[in-house]
Scaffold this motif. Sequence first.
Motif, PDB file in Angstrom:
ATOM      1  N   GLU A   3      35.921  29.876  41.656  1.00  0.00           N
ATOM      2  CA  GLU A   3      36.445  30.709  40.581  1.00  0.00           C
ATOM      3  C   GLU A   3      36.399  29.942  39.261  1.00  0.00           C
ATOM      4  O   GLU A   3      36.756  28.782  39.216  1.00  0.00           O
ATOM      5  CB  GLU A   3      37.896  31.127  40.834  1.00  0.00           C
ATOM      6  CG  GLU A   3      38.061  32.140  41.928  1.00  0.00           C
ATOM      7  CD  GLU A   3      38.163  31.499  43.293  1.00  0.00           C
ATOM      8  OE1 GLU A   3      38.152  30.254  43.372  1.00  0.00           O
ATOM      9  OE2 GLU A   3      38.247  32.228  44.279  1.00  0.00           O
ATOM     10  N   THR A   5      37.547  31.554  36.349  1.00  0.00           N
ATOM     11  CA  THR A   5      38.574  32.116  35.480  1.00  0.00           C
ATOM     12  C   THR A   5      39.833  32.392  36.297  1.00  0.00           C
ATOM     13  O   THR A   5      39.770  32.564  37.520  1.00  0.00           O
ATOM     14  CB  THR A   5      38.126  33.454  34.844  1.00  0.00           C
ATOM     15  OG1 THR A   5      37.969  34.426  35.885  1.00  0.00           O
ATOM     16  CG2 THR A   5      36.831  33.300  34.068  1.00  0.00           C
ATOM     17  N   LYS A   7      41.579  35.109  36.034  1.00  0.00           N
ATOM     18  CA  LYS A   7      41.446  36.500  36.477  1.00  0.00           C
ATOM     19  C   LYS A   7      40.585  36.574  37.742  1.00  0.00           C
ATOM     20  O   LYS A   7      40.915  37.278  38.685  1.00  0.00           O
ATOM     21  CB  LYS A   7      40.833  37.345  35.360  1.00  0.00           C
ATOM     22  CG  LYS A   7      40.728  38.805  35.712  1.00  0.00           C
ATOM     23  CD  LYS A   7      40.232  39.634  34.553  1.00  0.00           C
ATOM     24  CE  LYS A   7      40.145  41.080  34.992  1.00  0.00           C
ATOM     25  NZ  LYS A   7      40.010  42.013  33.910  1.00  0.00           N
ATOM     26  N   GLY A   8      39.490  35.841  37.764  1.00  0.00           N
ATOM     27  CA  GLY A   8      38.613  35.826  38.934  1.00  0.00           C
ATOM     28  C   GLY A   8      39.332  35.315  40.175  1.00  0.00           C
ATOM     29  O   GLY A   8      39.155  35.848  41.267  1.00  0.00           O
ATOM     30  N   GLU A  11      41.871  38.084  41.265  1.00  0.00           N
ATOM     31  CA  GLU A  11      41.186  39.272  41.778  1.00  0.00           C
ATOM     32  C   GLU A  11      40.605  39.027  43.171  1.00  0.00           C
ATOM     33  O   GLU A  11      40.538  39.938  43.988  1.00  0.00           O
ATOM     34  CB  GLU A  11      40.096  39.729  40.811  1.00  0.00           C
ATOM     35  CG  GLU A  11      40.682  40.382  39.573  1.00  0.00           C
ATOM     36  CD  GLU A  11      39.631  40.805  38.553  1.00  0.00           C
ATOM     37  OE1 GLU A  11      38.459  40.383  38.657  1.00  0.00           O
ATOM     38  OE2 GLU A  11      40.000  41.573  37.646  1.00  0.00           O
ATOM     39  N   GLY A  12      40.211  37.787  43.457  1.00  0.00           N
ATOM     40  CA  GLY A  12      39.644  37.475  44.765  1.00  0.00           C
ATOM     41  C   GLY A  12      40.670  37.067  45.815  1.00  0.00           C
ATOM     42  O   GLY A  12      40.362  37.007  47.005  1.00  0.00           O
TER      43      GLY A  12
END
Length: 106
Positions: A3, A5, A7-8, A11-12
């Motif tokens: 990842e 970010t 956010k990434g 989200e994952g």
Amino acid sequence: MAETTVKGFFEGLPEKLNAKPEKVAGMSCVYQFRITDAAWNVKLADGKVTVAEGEAPSPNCTITMAEADFLDLVSGKLNGQMAFLTGKLKVTGDMGLALKLGSFIG
């Protein structure tokens, strides 16, 4: 972890943890993450994980970090205990839950 970010990462996270429910088995709590200017909450209940952007109404444990430090933490470049001892990771609420973070976010 790849990842790049915050956010990434968040989200994952549900897909990653829901694929390995033993990592969160028996946990029922809400983590609040405040990463620089962003806020994310992670709810663990019944072996399932849900993630939402924003503040949780009543989190059990709140983690506050700078974005760069958080990304270093989840990528394994920064040790969680060292981050806490040097003030890069701040915890409010249930310290026991904070100690369990390493078992599933790293």
